[in-house]
Write a protein that holds these residues in place. Structure first.
Motif, short mmCIF file in Angstrom:
data_model
loop_
_atom_site.label_atom_id
_atom_site.label_comp_id
_atom_site.label_asym_id
_atom_site.label_seq_id
_atom_site.Cartn_x
_atom_site.Cartn_y
_atom_site.Cartn_z
N PHE A 117 14.23 19.75 -27.38
CA PHE A 117 13.65 20.79 -26.54
C PHE A 117 14.59 21.24 -25.43
CE2 PHE A 117 10.12 18.20 -28.15
CZ PHE A 117 9.39 19.16 -28.85
N ASN A 118 15.88 21.03 -25.57
CA ASN A 118 16.86 21.52 -24.61
C ASN A 118 17.15 22.99 -24.87
OD1 ASN A 118 18.97 18.54 -24.33
ND2 ASN A 118 16.95 18.98 -23.51
N THR A 119 17.49 23.67 -23.78
CA THR A 119 17.83 25.08 -23.89
C THR A 119 19.07 25.37 -23.06
OG1 THR A 119 15.54 25.75 -24.22
CG2 THR A 119 17.10 27.45 -23.51
N ILE A 120 20.05 26.00 -23.69
CA ILE A 120 21.20 26.51 -22.95
C ILE A 120 21.34 27.96 -23.34
CG2 ILE A 120 23.69 26.39 -22.57
CD1 ILE A 120 23.56 23.42 -23.25
N GLY A 121 21.23 28.83 -22.36
CA GLY A 121 21.26 30.26 -22.67
C GLY A 121 22.63 30.73 -23.05
N GLY A 122 23.64 30.21 -22.38
CA GLY A 122 24.99 30.66 -22.67
C GLY A 122 25.95 29.97 -21.73
N GLY A 123 27.06 30.66 -21.42
CA GLY A 123 28.04 30.10 -20.53
C GLY A 123 29.03 29.23 -21.25
N CYS A 124 29.65 28.33 -20.43
CA CYS A 124 30.72 27.52 -20.99
C CYS A 124 30.67 26.11 -20.42
CB CYS A 124 32.07 28.16 -20.71
SG CYS A 124 33.49 27.25 -21.30
N GLY A 125 30.75 25.13 -21.29
CA GLY A 125 30.83 23.76 -20.86
C GLY A 125 29.56 23.23 -20.23
N ASN A 126 28.44 23.84 -20.46
CA ASN A 126 27.17 23.36 -19.92
C ASN A 126 26.60 22.31 -20.85
OD1 ASN A 126 27.13 25.29 -17.74
ND2 ASN A 126 26.71 26.86 -19.30
N SER A 127 25.85 21.34 -20.24
CA SER A 127 25.28 20.29 -21.08
C SER A 127 23.93 19.85 -20.55
CB SER A 127 26.23 19.09 -21.14
OG SER A 127 26.37 18.49 -19.87
N THR A 128 23.03 19.54 -21.47
CA THR A 128 21.72 18.99 -21.13
C THR A 128 21.57 17.68 -21.85
OG1 THR A 128 20.70 20.20 -22.95
CG2 THR A 128 20.70 21.27 -20.81
N CYS A 129 20.91 16.69 -21.16
CA CYS A 129 20.90 15.34 -21.72
C CYS A 129 19.52 14.72 -21.75
CB CYS A 129 21.88 14.47 -20.94
SG CYS A 129 22.25 12.87 -21.69
N ASN A 130 18.48 15.48 -21.42
CA ASN A 130 17.14 14.92 -21.49
C ASN A 130 16.20 16.02 -21.96
OD1 ASN A 130 14.87 13.26 -21.24
ND2 ASN A 130 15.56 12.41 -19.27
#
Length: 795
Positions: A114-127
């Motif tokens: 259920f992680n969401t990253i819209g865009g960009g660079c080098g972004n990270s989600t871990c939970n």
């Protein structure tokens, strides 16, 4: 025989669009150019096979929604390992958790479900349920479920349900924390918020920083809205903005300004610089270097103000201090200090209100040091008596007992309960309820004393009054001085009055005495009245002059009790109840004596009367009278001189009417007038007039009618009617007139001149004329009758 499509030769690609293909249309097989099929496909809803992995190697255009089941990868070098995850574009992105989404960009990593990253660079989600909208190198850590980063650079969320909207190098490490944007901000506490700014930090639960630079919100529920290097340490504390402000008290508030500190619970600093609110529920509106340390204290503004008392108020000005509970300092030039409870200073400079409920309106250098004392304004005043009041002026003092008042003026003082000075200069009311209305150097020094105005007046007796004038003194109870100069009431008794004039005095035994005006007048008698004039006096070595009256004149005196003197000069009423009307040098010595006027008259005995004239004197003799004349003298009781000159009465009940140099020296005798006549017999003699007549010796009830040089001596019941140089020395004698007669025989008479009596019981005459003579014997012994020409005496 026809061929199956699978049997047909494979066409050479790429196509040019004009190639033909077979198609069925309306049950017939027809040929159509390839370009028409391409046109058809561009307008259809479904362009890919639902059961295959469709690949497109050129740009595609989709109109309407794209619906997919399972995972969706768009872009190159993407890594998608989670079921039902999506990588919508970009490159080198990873969607490792189920149902995760990467919209695009580069090198983004949606690691868990259920992680969401819209865009960009080098972004990270871990939970789980974390979201990053875009940006660069933003991170939600493994401890941060449901975390959100909207965008920005190098932002990090490390707690559940925390949010960073954007910015750079921001950290949201507290649960439910939020950072809107900015740079190097840290929201490390639960439910904290940073809107924007740089290097801001929240460490308290539900703390808030709106923006600014290097701000800290450390207390639970604390807030810093903006500014630089400010901190909110206390629980539910607040900093609106400014620079280097610090709030450490519970629910404390700093609106803005610089270097302000709100350390007291519920304290407030609206703005300003270097202010400190250390007492609970205190308030500082602004200004510089002020301190509110008392509970519920208030500072409005100004410079270096102190409100250290409970509920104290310092509104403005500079270096003012309110240290008393519920005290108030309004403003002004500075250095005002209210240290008494409920005390107040509205304005001015250098004033001190250290008494409870003391009040200073304004001015400079004023002091209200007693409970309830008041200084309305002016310079260098001191109100040190309870409930004392000073209205204005300069260097006034209200001290001593309760309710002392100085309305204004300069150098005035009150020193007792209820004492009042209205104005003027150097006036003093120093005892209970004493009053000085105005003037200069006046003094009310006894209870209820009053001075209206003037210069150097003194009211030193209880209830005494000096209305005005100069150097006047009222020293005993109820005394009154109206005006004038150097008037003094210093008697031993009370209720004396001097209306005006100069150098007048009521002294010694004066009580209820009155002195109207004039110069150098003096009275010492109780109940006395002195109207005016010059150098007049009531009382002296001959008596106190109690209830005496002296109307006016010059150098007059009244010594006797109940004496009266109307006017004139050098007159004196010495006897009790004596009266002098006027004139000059008149003296009424005897009690009840009267001198109406004239000059140098003197009545020495009781009930004497001198009407007028000059040099008249009653030496002794009660109820004696001299009506007028000059140099007359009475020395006998109930005697009388009507007038004339140098007349003399020497025994009682004697009457001398007038004339010159006459003398009546025996009792009950009468000298009517004439010149140089003398009555000096036994008694009851009468000398009517004439000149140098004399009635003396043992003579009684004898008479001299007039004439000159006539003498009656040692003759009782005799009469010398007149003439010249006659002598009568026998009892019951009679000389009718003439001259040079001498009657020596009793019961004899002389009717002509130059006769000396020869026998008693005989009429002496030089010749005898009988107009009517009886011509017959009348038969009465001793009667003369004419017998044919011969005088006969009846036998």
């Amino acid at each position: 025989m026809g061929k199956k499509i699978s049997q047909l030769t494979i066409a050479t690609t790429p196509f040019e669009g004009e190639e033909l293909f077979a198609m069925v249309e309306d049950s017939s097989t027809v040929a159509a150019p390839l370009s028409t099929f391409q046109t058809f496909l561009s307008g259809q809803d479904h362009i890919a096979s639902p059961r295959k992995n469709n690949s497109f190697y050129c740009d595609q255009t989709f109109r309407g929604a794209i619906s997919a089941q399972g995972s969706l990868i768009i872009g190159g070098y993407q890594f998608l390992s989670g079921s039902f995850s999506t990588i919508a574009g970009g490159c080198c992105n990873r969607a490792g958790g189920s149902l995760s989404f990467v919209g695009g960009g580069c090198c983004n990593d949606a690691e868990t479900s259920f992680n969401t990253i819209g865009g960009g660079c080098g972004n990270s989600t871990c939970n789980s349920y974390a979201a990053i909208g875009g940006g660069q190198c933003n991170t939600t850590t493994c401890d941060a479920a449901c975390a959100v980063i909207g965008g920005g650079i190098t932002n990090c969320v490390s707690a559940d349900i925390a949010t960073i909207g954007g910015g750079r190098c921001n950290i949201a490490s507290g649960g439910y924390a939020t950072i809107g944007g900015g740079c190097v901000n840290t929201a490390s506490s639960t439910c904290s918020f940073i809107g924007s700014g740089h290097s801001n930090t929240t460490t308290g639960k539900t703390a808030t920083i709106g923006g600014g630079h290097s701000n800290q919100a450390k207390g639970e529920g604390s807030s810093v809205m903006g500014g630089i290097s400010s901190c909110a340490v206390g629980k539910v504390s607040f900093v609106g903005g400014g620079s280097c402000n610090c709030v450490t008290g519970l629910s404390a508030f700093v609106g803005g300004g610089q270097l302000n500190k709100a350390t007291g619970d519920g304290s407030v600093i609206a703005g300003g610089s270097t202010n400190t609110a250390s007492g609970s529920a205190t308030f500082i509106g602004g200004g510089q270097g002020s301190a509110a340390s008392g509970k519920n204290a208030f500072v409005g503004g100004g410079c270096s103000l102190v409100a250290s008392g409970k509920c104290s108020v310092a509104v403005g000005g500079c270096n003012n201090k309110a240290s008393g509970d519920w005290s108030f300092t309004g403003g002004g030039g500075g250095c005002n200090w209210t240290s008494g409870s409920y005390s107040a200073i509205v304005g001015g400079k250098g004033s001190v209100a250290d008494g409870a409920c003391a009040f200073i309106g304004g001015g400079n250098g004023n002091v209200a040091s007693a409970a309830g004392s008041t200084v309305a304004g002016g310079i260098n005043h001191t109100a040190s008596g309870a409930c004392a009041t000073i209205g204005g002026g300069e260097s006034n003092t209200a001290s001593g007992g309760y309710y002392a008042t100085v309305a204004g003026g300069c150098g005035n003082s009150t020193a007792a309960c209820g004492a009042t000075v209205g104005g003027g200069m150097s006036n003093m009311a120093c005892v209970l309820r004493a009053t000085v209305v105005g003037g200069k150097s006046n003094c009310a020094t006894n209870n209820d004393a009053f001075v209206g105005g003037g210069n150097t007046n003194v009211a030193s007796g209880c209830w005494s009054v000096v209305a005005g004038g100069c150097k006047n003194t009222a020293s005993c109870h109820g005394d009154f001085v109206g005006a004038g100069c150097c008037n003094v009431v210093n008697a031993s008794y009370a209720c004396n009055v001097i209306v005006g004039g100069a150098h007048n005095t009521l002294t010694y035994y004066a009580s209820g005495a009155f002195l109207g005006a004039g110069v150098n007048n003096c009275s010492q008698g109780a109940g006395s009245f002195l109207g005016g004039g010059n150098e007049n006096k009531i009382g002296g070595p001959y008596g106190d002059g109690n209830y005496a009256a002296l109307v006016g004149g010059r150098n007059n005196c009244v010594c006797g009790d109940h004496g009266s003197l109307i006017g004139g000069i050098n007159n004196c009423a010495k006897g009790d109840c004596s009266v002098v009307g006027g004139g000059k040098a008149n003296i009424a010595v005897g009690a009840n004596s009267v001198v109406v006027g004239g000059c140098a008259n003197q009545a020495d005995d009781v009930c004497n009367f001198i009407g007028s004239g000059v040099g008249n004197c009653i030496d002794s003799g009660e109820t004696a009278v001299i009506v007028g004349g000059g140099f007359n003298n009475v020395d006998g009781n109930e005697s009388f001189i009507g007038g004339g000159c140098t007349n003399c009465v020497g025994d009682h009940c004697t009457f001398l009417g007038g004339g010159f140099n006459n003398c009546a020296l025996s009792e009950f005798s009468v000298v009517v007038g004439g010149c140089q006549n003398c009555e000096n017999g036994g008694c009851l003699n009468t000398l009517v007039g004439g000149q140098v007549n004399c009635l003396w010796g043992t003579s009684e009830t004898s008479n001299i009618g007039g004439g000159k040089l006539n003498r009656v001596y040692n003759a009782n019941f005799s009469t010398l009617a007149g003439g010249c140089n006659n002598v009568l020395s026998a009892h019951c004698g009679f000389i009718g007139g003439g001259k040079n007669n001498h009657l020596k025989h009793a019961d004899s008479a002389i009717t002509t001149s130059s006769i000396t009596s020869v026998s008693s019981n005989m009429l002496h005459a030089t010749s005898l004329y009988l107009k009517t003579v009886p011509t017959s014997d009348p038969g009465t012994a001793g009667v003369v009758w004419n017998s044919c020409g011969t005088l006969m005496i009846s036998q």
